[in-house]
Design a protein around this motif. Structure first.
Motif, mmCIF file in Angstrom:
data_model
loop_
_atom_site.group_PDB
_atom_site.id
_atom_site.type_symbol
_atom_site.label_atom_id
_atom_site.label_comp_id
_atom_site.label_asym_id
_atom_site.label_seq_id
_atom_site.Cartn_x
_atom_site.Cartn_y
_atom_site.Cartn_z
ATOM 1 N N ALA A 38 0.828 -1.206 0.000
ATOM 2 C CA ALA A 38 0.000 0.000 0.000
ATOM 3 C C ALA A 38 0.866 1.261 0.000
ATOM 4 C CB ALA A 38 -0.916 -0.003 1.217
ATOM 5 N N SER A 39 0.536 2.170 -0.903
ATOM 6 C CA SER A 39 1.214 3.466 -0.944
ATOM 7 C C SER A 39 0.315 4.500 -0.284
ATOM 8 C CB SER A 39 1.497 3.865 -2.393
ATOM 9 O OG SER A 39 0.281 4.166 -3.054
ATOM 10 N N ALA A 62 -6.047 -0.661 -6.774
ATOM 11 C CA ALA A 62 -5.866 -1.194 -5.429
ATOM 12 C C ALA A 62 -4.849 -2.321 -5.422
ATOM 13 C CB ALA A 62 -7.202 -1.672 -4.866
ATOM 14 N N ALA A 63 -4.824 -3.122 -6.477
ATOM 15 C CA ALA A 63 -3.863 -4.213 -6.564
ATOM 16 C C ALA A 63 -2.431 -3.702 -6.672
ATOM 17 C CB ALA A 63 -4.187 -5.105 -7.759
ATOM 18 N N ARG A 64 -2.265 -2.434 -6.999
ATOM 19 C CA ARG A 64 -0.942 -1.827 -7.126
ATOM 20 C C ARG A 64 -0.658 -0.847 -5.984
ATOM 21 N NH1 ARG A 64 -2.954 -3.986 -11.145
ATOM 22 N NH2 ARG A 64 -1.666 -4.949 -12.766
ATOM 23 N N THR A 120 -5.133 3.622 -3.289
ATOM 24 C CA THR A 120 -6.519 3.677 -2.833
ATOM 25 C C THR A 120 -7.358 4.329 -3.924
ATOM 26 O OG1 THR A 120 -5.774 3.896 -0.539
ATOM 27 C CG2 THR A 120 -8.065 4.438 -1.009
ATOM 28 N N ALA A 121 -8.355 3.602 -4.410
ATOM 29 C CA ALA A 121 -9.167 4.089 -5.528
ATOM 30 C C ALA A 121 -10.549 4.485 -5.049
ATOM 31 C CB ALA A 121 -9.279 3.012 -6.597
ATOM 32 N N GLY A 132 4.484 2.567 -4.084
ATOM 33 C CA GLY A 132 5.501 2.160 -3.119
ATOM 34 C C GLY A 132 5.832 3.185 -2.068
ATOM 35 N N GLY A 133 5.051 4.301 -1.980
ATOM 36 C CA GLY A 133 5.212 5.245 -0.872
ATOM 37 C C GLY A 133 6.292 6.282 -1.039
#
Length: 310
Positions: free
Chosen positions: A91-92, A121-123, A126-127, A304-305
């Motif tokens: 989660a980014s 969301a899979a990447r 947050t959508a 990747g944040g």
């Protein structure tokens, strides 16, 4: 848009059928055993500008030549966000508001909305899939060929409501960053067809508070030829040369406007793809555009944040 092409005829026929069809079970609620996403209303009370709208929201499935089976929603008077949260360490802190297409008269809800939300969301993103206000075509619907500029002029009132919903959605997401674990300066927007026109409307806004931090236009256009304001967000643009609905030159115009202003832009123009291909594979080079989008998001530090690099 040309009123006589098969894709548009099929969509308009489906929308007109929906006027008298009963609402079917929600495409999300009907997924037995699947975790139900959060749904958030974006306005308190009636949405401003459409307080007199009546009738129930309608859903139905339609078979479209380019896309196959598409779940369509129309007669939307209470806009909502359907939230897809990423899971696990990937989660980014990035969020994206997703705007489906549908000629400002309906929404291609699964193809341009839910499927995109799940992909994001899979990447780790947050959508927030926006169900913005649309109504079925009335007496103003074209009966013959129509230029794209005529389409924009005819649908301007509906577009204004959609833009208001998109801006309100941005405000709401940024106000709830702590709740969703996202950063207020990493809220982007992706739109398809009519949703892409709304996305570009937002990206061109002079007020940074009403602009997304990055924007993705898929078979869309700028609503008018204008220069982006200083500090306008980076854009990623996708279209097909053989699009019979929105001329591909409209996507080129977005890229050129951003380039002239010295702002970041990336353009992916495919020979074949038509209009309304979404993220569904069809054995064409255009199938690869989501990979290019993922690489663009990664390069900008939005996966990747890492810092967005704006």
């Amino acid at each position: 848009m040309r009123g006589d092409v098969p894709w548009r005829r099929a969509l308009l026929a489906a929308i007109l059928l929906a006027v008298t069809a009963p609402a079917c079970e929600s495409s999300e609620a009907g997924r037995s055993g699947a975790a139900q996403p959060e749904i958030v209303r974006i306005w308190r009370g009636a949405a401003p500008g459409s307080e007199t709208w009546t009738g129930d929201e309608v859903e139905l499935d339609a078979e479209l030549p380019v896309s196959g089976k598409v779940h369509i929603v129309t007669n939307v008077s209470n806009p909502t966000l359907t939230v897809f949260r990423p899971e696990g360490p990937a989660a980014s802190r990035t969020a994206v508001v997703v705007l489906p297409g549908g000629a400002f008269r309906a929404l291609a809800w699964d193809m341009d909305g839910l499927e995109v939300g799940r992909w994001l969301a899979a990447r780790g993103v947050t959508a927030f899939v926006l169900k913005y206000r649309v109504r079925p075509p009335g007496d103003e619907a074209p009966t013959g060929p129509e230029s794209f500029d005529a389409f924009l002029a005819r649908t301007e009132p509906a577009r204004r409501l959609a833009v208001a919903d998109a801006v309100q959605a941005l405000r709401l997401v940024r106000a709830d960053t702590a709740k969703y674990g996202i950063a207020p300066d990493r809220v982007g927007m992706i739109g398809f067809s009519a949703g892409a026109i709304v996305t570009m409307d937002a990206a061109l806004a002079p007020d940074p508070a009403t602009r997304p931090d990055f924007a993705v236009s898929v078979y869309g256009a700028m609503p008018a030829a204008q220069a982006p304001a200083a500090g306008a967000p980076p854009v990623f643009v996708v279209a097909a040369q053989d699009d019979p609905q929105v001329p591909s030159r409209k996507s080129v115009e977005i890229y050129q406007a951003w380039t002239r202003a010295g702002l970041p832009a990336e353009l992916h123009l495919y020979e074949k793809g038509g209009h309304g291909f979404g993220m569904r594979p069809r054995g064409l080079a255009a199938d690869k555009w989501p990979l290019a989008l993922e690489a663009w998001l990664q390069a900008r530090g939005l996966l990747g944040g890492r810092s967005s690099g704006r």
